[in-house]
Design a protein around this motif. Sequence first.
Motif, PDB file in Angstrom:
ATOM      1  N   THR A  30      27.221 -47.976  89.870  1.00 48.20           N
ATOM      2  CA  THR A  30      28.400 -47.912  90.736  1.00 48.20           C
ATOM      3  C   THR A  30      29.552 -48.722  90.172  1.00 48.20           C
ATOM      4  O   THR A  30      30.714 -48.338  90.317  1.00 48.20           O
ATOM      5  N   ARG A  61      31.965 -47.006  87.775  1.00 42.86           N
ATOM      6  CA  ARG A  61      32.741 -45.984  88.478  1.00 42.86           C
ATOM      7  C   ARG A  61      33.846 -46.621  89.316  1.00 42.86           C
ATOM      8  O   ARG A  61      34.968 -46.115  89.371  1.00 42.86           O
ATOM      9  N   VAL A  62      33.527 -47.716  89.985  1.00 48.02           N
ATOM     10  CA  VAL A  62      34.541 -48.425  90.764  1.00 48.02           C
ATOM     11  C   VAL A  62      35.633 -48.959  89.836  1.00 48.02           C
ATOM     12  O   VAL A  62      36.831 -48.829  90.125  1.00 48.02           O
ATOM     13  N   ARG A 118      37.980 -46.191  88.780  1.00 47.72           N
ATOM     14  CA  ARG A 118      38.863 -45.747  89.860  1.00 47.72           C
ATOM     15  C   ARG A 118      39.978 -46.758  90.117  1.00 47.72           C
ATOM     16  O   ARG A 118      41.146 -46.382  90.302  1.00 47.72           O
ATOM     17  N   GLN A 136      44.140 -46.372  89.511  1.00 49.60           N
ATOM     18  CA  GLN A 136      45.117 -46.611  90.579  1.00 49.60           C
ATOM     19  C   GLN A 136      46.114 -47.706  90.229  1.00 49.60           C
ATOM     20  O   GLN A 136      46.999 -48.024  91.034  1.00 49.60           O
ATOM     21  N   ASP A 156      28.905 -41.523  92.814  1.00 45.14           N
ATOM     22  CA  ASP A 156      30.346 -41.263  92.873  1.00 45.14           C
ATOM     23  C   ASP A 156      30.870 -41.383  94.291  1.00 45.14           C
ATOM     24  O   ASP A 156      31.994 -41.860  94.504  1.00 45.14           O
ATOM     25  N   ASP A 157      30.077 -40.984  95.281  1.00 51.80           N
ATOM     26  CA  ASP A 157      30.478 -41.180  96.670  1.00 51.80           C
ATOM     27  C   ASP A 157      30.536 -42.669  97.005  1.00 51.80           C
ATOM     28  O   ASP A 157      31.452 -43.132  97.696  1.00 51.80           O
ATOM     29  N   ASP A 169      33.673 -44.084  95.463  1.00 50.88           N
ATOM     30  CA  ASP A 169      34.866 -43.699  96.226  1.00 50.88           C
ATOM     31  C   ASP A 169      35.001 -44.556  97.484  1.00 50.88           C
ATOM     32  O   ASP A 169      36.105 -45.002  97.836  1.00 50.88           O
ATOM     33  N   THR A 217      35.929 -48.255  96.463  1.00 54.07           N
ATOM     34  CA  THR A 217      37.331 -48.336  96.051  1.00 54.07           C
ATOM     35  C   THR A 217      38.251 -48.293  97.264  1.00 54.07           C
ATOM     36  O   THR A 217      39.228 -49.055  97.352  1.00 54.07           O
ATOM     37  N   ALA A 218      37.937 -47.429  98.210  1.00 50.95           N
ATOM     38  CA  ALA A 218      38.762 -47.314  99.415  1.00 50.95           C
ATOM     39  C   ALA A 218      38.727 -48.593 100.240  1.00 50.95           C
ATOM     40  O   ALA A 218      39.775 -49.080 100.698  1.00 50.95           O
ATOM     41  N   VAL A 258      30.139 -42.158 104.553  1.00 48.44           N
ATOM     42  CA  VAL A 258      31.021 -41.447 103.624  1.00 48.44           C
ATOM     43  C   VAL A 258      32.125 -40.734 104.397  1.00 48.44           C
ATOM     44  O   VAL A 258      33.316 -40.820 104.052  1.00 48.44           O
ATOM     45  N   LEU A 282      35.989 -41.724 103.915  1.00 45.34           N
ATOM     46  CA  LEU A 282      36.676 -40.779 103.043  1.00 45.34           C
ATOM     47  C   LEU A 282      37.153 -39.517 103.740  1.00 45.34           C
ATOM     48  O   LEU A 282      37.968 -38.769 103.183  1.00 45.34           O
TER      49      LEU A 282
END
Length: 297
Positions: free
Chosen positions: A42, A45-46, A49, A53, A184-185, A188, A191-192, A271, A275
Amino acid sequence: MTQNAQAAPAAQTTPTAQATPTAHDTQSTPPITLVLGGTGKTGRRVAARLTAQGHTVRIGSRSADRPFVWEDPATWPAVLEGVAAAYVTYSPDLGFPGAAETIDEFSRFAVAHGVRRLVLLSARGEERAHVSEDRLKASGADWTIVRASWFHQNFSEDFFLEPVLAGELVLPTGEAVEPFVDADDIADVVTAVLTDPRHIGKTYELSGPRPLSFRDAAAELSKATGRQINYVPVTLDDFRAGLEAAGAPVEFADLLSLITDGRNAHLVTGVEEVLGRKPRDFADFAREAAAAGVWDV
């Protein structure tokens, strides 16, 4: 759900927890987001992302320019310099012996050195991991907890990869089910929540869209790879003995045993809450991983 071969013991010597000036106190240097385990499933991936941004990211790992080692508190100050927020993943698992004590020491030290925001990756239904959560919450940071089911990517990047390549998943999970979730979820969601203060003080539980047994997962993997992947159930004692013989932590058997009592068999909606969309299905993950050649033999 993080899996290394050796449990990280509780830190024995904590650096002086005295607040020091940090780079994000100045106008000239942007605040840094630290991603611990930034080369892992994870974490990387974070980091990707956040970087996309426009955030300034520092990777926390043994191999980074500023090495980070959980069991060596002397590595903590340099990694935390200028950090305003951190994504915390603990290896090998938050439920392992010593984890709660180490998380306690690290999170308090981080806050004392100017870190305000901590997002912790935890596990669904794992009481010992939830003790670690409580320690982080007590640090004084603005916290968010992300509790995840077992990852899809355990079959493609770690833990179950070699058994899949060998064509046989030998596990003590019977016909119990787990709603596997995609890394990936998770990335996401993390990151959010890291970048939106509306998520401060909340705990989110993440799962995939349907529960699968390991026999079901093997069938999906067989379909995706075009070769037979068998699921072979064994007793917990036999599995634990196999781990011991291989020199792997026997605590992994205890983690798998949590699947068998059904505590996480139900779906959760983290999720969707964060999201506003459905989580990715295991079959989609398996098709894409197979097309990428992950399981080519």
